[in-house]
Design an enzyme around this catalytic site. Structure first.
Site, PDB file in Angstrom:
ATOM      1  N   TYR A 123       0.793  -1.218   0.000  1.00  0.00           N
ATOM      2  CA  TYR A 123       0.000   0.000   0.000  1.00  0.00           C
ATOM      3  C   TYR A 123       0.829   1.273   0.000  1.00  0.00           C
ATOM      4  CZ  TYR A 123      -0.694  -1.622   4.924  1.00  0.00           C
ATOM      5  OH  TYR A 123      -0.573  -2.161   6.175  1.00  0.00           O
ATOM      6  N   GLU A 149       5.920  -7.550   5.072  1.00  0.00           N
ATOM      7  CA  GLU A 149       7.005  -6.562   5.022  1.00  0.00           C
ATOM      8  C   GLU A 149       8.366  -7.222   5.233  1.00  0.00           C
ATOM      9  OE1 GLU A 149       4.005  -3.014   6.542  1.00  0.00           O
ATOM     10  OE2 GLU A 149       5.169  -4.138   8.007  1.00  0.00           O
ATOM     11  N   SER A 183       2.952  -9.159  13.302  1.00  0.00           N
ATOM     12  CA  SER A 183       1.872 -10.122  13.093  1.00  0.00           C
ATOM     13  C   SER A 183       2.189 -11.011  11.903  1.00  0.00           C
ATOM     14  CB  SER A 183       0.518  -9.437  12.923  1.00  0.00           C
ATOM     15  OG  SER A 183       0.460  -8.741  11.719  1.00  0.00           O
ATOM     16  N   ASP A 223       0.503   0.678  14.269  1.00  0.00           N
ATOM     17  CA  ASP A 223       1.095   1.917  14.792  1.00  0.00           C
ATOM     18  C   ASP A 223       1.123   1.905  16.322  1.00  0.00           C
ATOM     19  OD1 ASP A 223       1.148   2.709  12.133  1.00  0.00           O
ATOM     20  OD2 ASP A 223      -0.847   3.581  12.251  1.00  0.00           O
TER      21      ASP A 223
HETATM   22  P1  ATP Z   1       2.436  -2.806  10.220  1.00  0.00           P
HETATM   23  O1  ATP Z   1       1.852  -2.840   8.857  1.00  0.00           O
HETATM   24  O2  ATP Z   1       2.364  -1.459  10.843  1.00  0.00           O
HETATM   25  O3  ATP Z   1       3.793  -3.452  10.355  1.00  0.00           O
HETATM   26  P2  ATP Z   1       0.886  -5.046  11.253  1.00  0.00           P
HETATM   27  O4  ATP Z   1       0.273  -5.537  10.007  1.00  0.00           O
HETATM   28  O5  ATP Z   1       1.853  -5.920  11.911  1.00  0.00           O
HETATM   29  O6  ATP Z   1       1.427  -3.603  11.152  1.00  0.00           O
HETATM   30  P3  ATP Z   1      -1.381  -5.636  12.779  1.00  0.00           P
HETATM   31  O7  ATP Z   1      -1.683  -6.740  11.838  1.00  0.00           O
HETATM   32  O8  ATP Z   1      -2.400  -4.645  13.053  1.00  0.00           O
HETATM   33  O9  ATP Z   1      -0.187  -4.793  12.348  1.00  0.00           O
HETATM   34  O10 ATP Z   1      -0.885  -6.341  14.124  1.00  0.00           O
HETATM   35  C1  ATP Z   1      -0.335  -5.659  15.242  1.00  0.00           C
HETATM   36  C2  ATP Z   1      -0.845  -6.281  16.517  1.00  0.00           C
HETATM   37  O11 ATP Z   1      -2.242  -5.966  16.660  1.00  0.00           O
HETATM   38  C3  ATP Z   1      -0.772  -7.801  16.596  1.00  0.00           C
HETATM   39  O12 ATP Z   1       0.428  -8.203  17.221  1.00  0.00           O
HETATM   40  C4  ATP Z   1      -1.985  -8.160  17.468  1.00  0.00           C
HETATM   41  O13 ATP Z   1      -1.616  -8.097  18.824  1.00  0.00           O
HETATM   42  C5  ATP Z   1      -2.969  -7.052  17.196  1.00  0.00           C
HETATM   43  N1  ATP Z   1      -4.005  -7.425  16.217  1.00  0.00           N
HETATM   44  C6  ATP Z   1      -4.246  -6.803  15.034  1.00  0.00           C
HETATM   45  N2  ATP Z   1      -5.288  -7.368  14.394  1.00  0.00           N
HETATM   46  C7  ATP Z   1      -5.702  -8.377  15.185  1.00  0.00           C
HETATM   47  C8  ATP Z   1      -6.759  -9.349  15.076  1.00  0.00           C
HETATM   48  N3  ATP Z   1      -7.556  -9.405  14.021  1.00  0.00           N
HETATM   49  N4  ATP Z   1      -6.903 -10.233  16.099  1.00  0.00           N
HETATM   50  C9  ATP Z   1      -6.104 -10.197  17.169  1.00  0.00           C
HETATM   51  N5  ATP Z   1      -5.103  -9.313  17.320  1.00  0.00           N
HETATM   52  C10 ATP Z   1      -4.900  -8.411  16.352  1.00  0.00           C
HETATM   53  N1  PLP Z   2      -1.737   5.923   8.297  1.00  0.00           N
HETATM   54  C1  PLP Z   2      -2.805   6.040   7.473  1.00  0.00           C
HETATM   55  C2  PLP Z   2      -3.111   7.373   6.869  1.00  0.00           C
HETATM   56  C3  PLP Z   2      -3.597   4.953   7.183  1.00  0.00           C
HETATM   57  O1  PLP Z   2      -4.637   5.097   6.347  1.00  0.00           O
HETATM   58  C4  PLP Z   2      -3.286   3.706   7.776  1.00  0.00           C
HETATM   59  C5  PLP Z   2      -4.104   2.536   7.495  1.00  0.00           C
HETATM   60  O2  PLP Z   2      -5.089   2.601   6.777  1.00  0.00           O
HETATM   61  C6  PLP Z   2      -2.183   3.615   8.636  1.00  0.00           C
HETATM   62  C7  PLP Z   2      -1.436   4.758   8.857  1.00  0.00           C
HETATM   63  C8  PLP Z   2      -1.694   2.351   9.285  1.00  0.00           C
HETATM   64  O3  PLP Z   2      -2.498   1.610  10.059  1.00  0.00           O
HETATM   65  P1  PLP Z   2      -1.951   0.282  10.807  1.00  0.00           P
HETATM   66  O4  PLP Z   2      -1.454   0.698  12.151  1.00  0.00           O
HETATM   67  O5  PLP Z   2      -3.158  -0.582  10.882  1.00  0.00           O
HETATM   68  O6  PLP Z   2      -0.847  -0.357  10.009  1.00  0.00           O
HETATM   69 MG    MG Z   3      -1.432  -6.619   9.703  1.00  0.00          MG
HETATM   70 MG    MG Z   4       0.717  -0.683   9.838  1.00  0.00          MG
END
Ligand code: ATP
Ligand code: PLP
Ligand code: MG
Ligand code: MG
Length: 298
Positions: A123, A149, A183, A223
């Site tokens: 994205y 990532e 995650s 975040d």
């Molecule tokens: P980024 O893109 O910023 O690296 P990300 O994809 O790792 O973020 P999330 O998938 O939101 O971020 O996960 C971060 C944390 O949020 C996970 O470790 C978990 O604790 C929690 N989390 C997010 N979504 C869920 C879900 N659907 N169920 C349970 N926990 C969740």
């Molecule tokens: N910043 C903006 C402007 C966004 O629209 C998003 C997700 O849509 C994020 C940050 C990141 O969100 P996340 O913490 O779920 O990765």
């Molecule tokens: Mg995620």
């Molecule tokens: Mg994120």
């Protein structure tokens, strides 16, 4: 000389809802950190809403803001936190800012959430991947990629836990002392979500945690994860296990409160607004997390 914690957070701002600085600043402040923040964009809402309007900060604007701080000699930070960055030129300027702040404070800890995409979908523009690989990772002390990532940054297709640790080792070799996969969905169990963490300095450790997955996608949680890790690593003097357990305890409590607040009887559609994190209502869970999941030492 010991300095009290002072974080510079460069992330998105949204008028309504909780992503970027809106989800990161309040928890860090509650946990006792002084937080200065630069809004890399100002949008009406996160990008998951039907209509999004707003402004983007240019790399020149970022350089100007840092120059203003520098001219007043108030550019001394203990931590830098960066999240979603939307363009290659802005990311290059961020790398310049990191170097500048590390020159001012050689002990500065840079926590980098290399936001690129999720679940196989980018994205941000593709050319950011190369900049993270070549200019940013080597400056980062703690990184918090998700599984996708981590794949992009290492060119490793991660299909099992062995691949996770291989990718983490590659990220360490690029210069990051602490790597946390925030995650990952690679377990046999489709209802679970895993977190992996590895530290190669101080107490050398590899940790993993398996969480019950809530069958919804949330925004702002990545975040929030990075902000909580930064805060707890500081407060625990780099105890990775304690930091991870506290971070997850807070996140899961906030998600539970968010889910409980959504009163969706039957097959009603849940709106993006209903899924906004119940952050302010979770003050106590941020200040005093109640450990729900323990990290396993690998
Ligand atoms: P980024 O893109 O910023 O690296 P990300 O994809 O790792 O973020 P999330 O998938 O939101 O971020 O996960 C971060 C944390 O949020 C996970 O470790 C978990 O604790 C929690 N989390 C997010 N979504 C869920 C879900 N659907 N169920 C349970 N926990 C969740
Ligand atoms: N910043 C903006 C402007 C966004 O629209 C998003 C997700 O849509 C994020 C940050 C990141 O969100 P996340 O913490 O779920 O990765
Ligand atoms: Mg995620
Ligand atoms: Mg994120």
């Amino acid at each position: 000389m010991s300095h009290s914690p002072r974080v510079l957070s460069i992330q998105s701002h949204v008028v309504s809802g909780y992503v970027g600085n809106k989800s990161a600043v309040f928890p860090m402040q509650l946990l006792g950190l002084e937080v200065d923040f630069i809004n890399s964009v100002q949008l009406s809402t996160h990008t998951g809403y039907k209509n999004v309007k707003g402004q983007i900060l240019s790399e020149k604007d970022l350089a100007d803001l840092i120059e203003g701080l520098t001219l007043n000699d108030i550019d001394f930070y203990s931590h830098l936190l960066t999240g979603y960055i939307g363009s290659k030129s802005f990311l290059k300027q961020v790398a310049t800012v990191v170097k500048h702040l590390k020159q001012k404070n050689p002990n500065l800890i840079y926590v980098c959430d290399p936001v690129l995409g999720d679940n196989g979908k980018l994205y941000v523009p593709e050319d950011l991947v190369e900049v993270y690989k070549t200019s940013v990772l080597s400056l980062a002390d703690i990184i918090t990629p998700n599984l996708f990532e981590a794949e992009l940054l290492t060119d490793i297709k991660i299909t099992d836990v062995d691949h996770v640790w291989k990718a983490i080792d590659v990220l360490h070799s690029k210069g990051c002392n602490t790597v946390i996969i925030s995650s990952a969905e690679i377990s046999q169990n489709p209802n679970s979500l895993s977190v992996y963490a590895s530290s190669r300095t101080g107490k050398v450790q590899k940790l993993s945690m398996e969480l019950k997955k809530i069958p919804w996608n949330f925004t702002g949680t990545g975040d929030l994860f990075a902000a909580l890790i930064l805060s707890w690593m500081h407060k625990s003097s780099n105890d990775l296990k304690q930091s991870l357990e506290n971070t997850i305890a807070t996140l899961q409590a906030i998600l539970k409160r968010t889910v409980d607040s959504i009163n969706c009887g039957g097959d009603q559609i849940v709106t993006p607004q209903q899924k906004e994190l119940k952050l302010v209502q979770s003050k106590d869970d941020i200040e005093r997390p109640k450990i729900t999941y323990k990290a396993i030492i690998v």
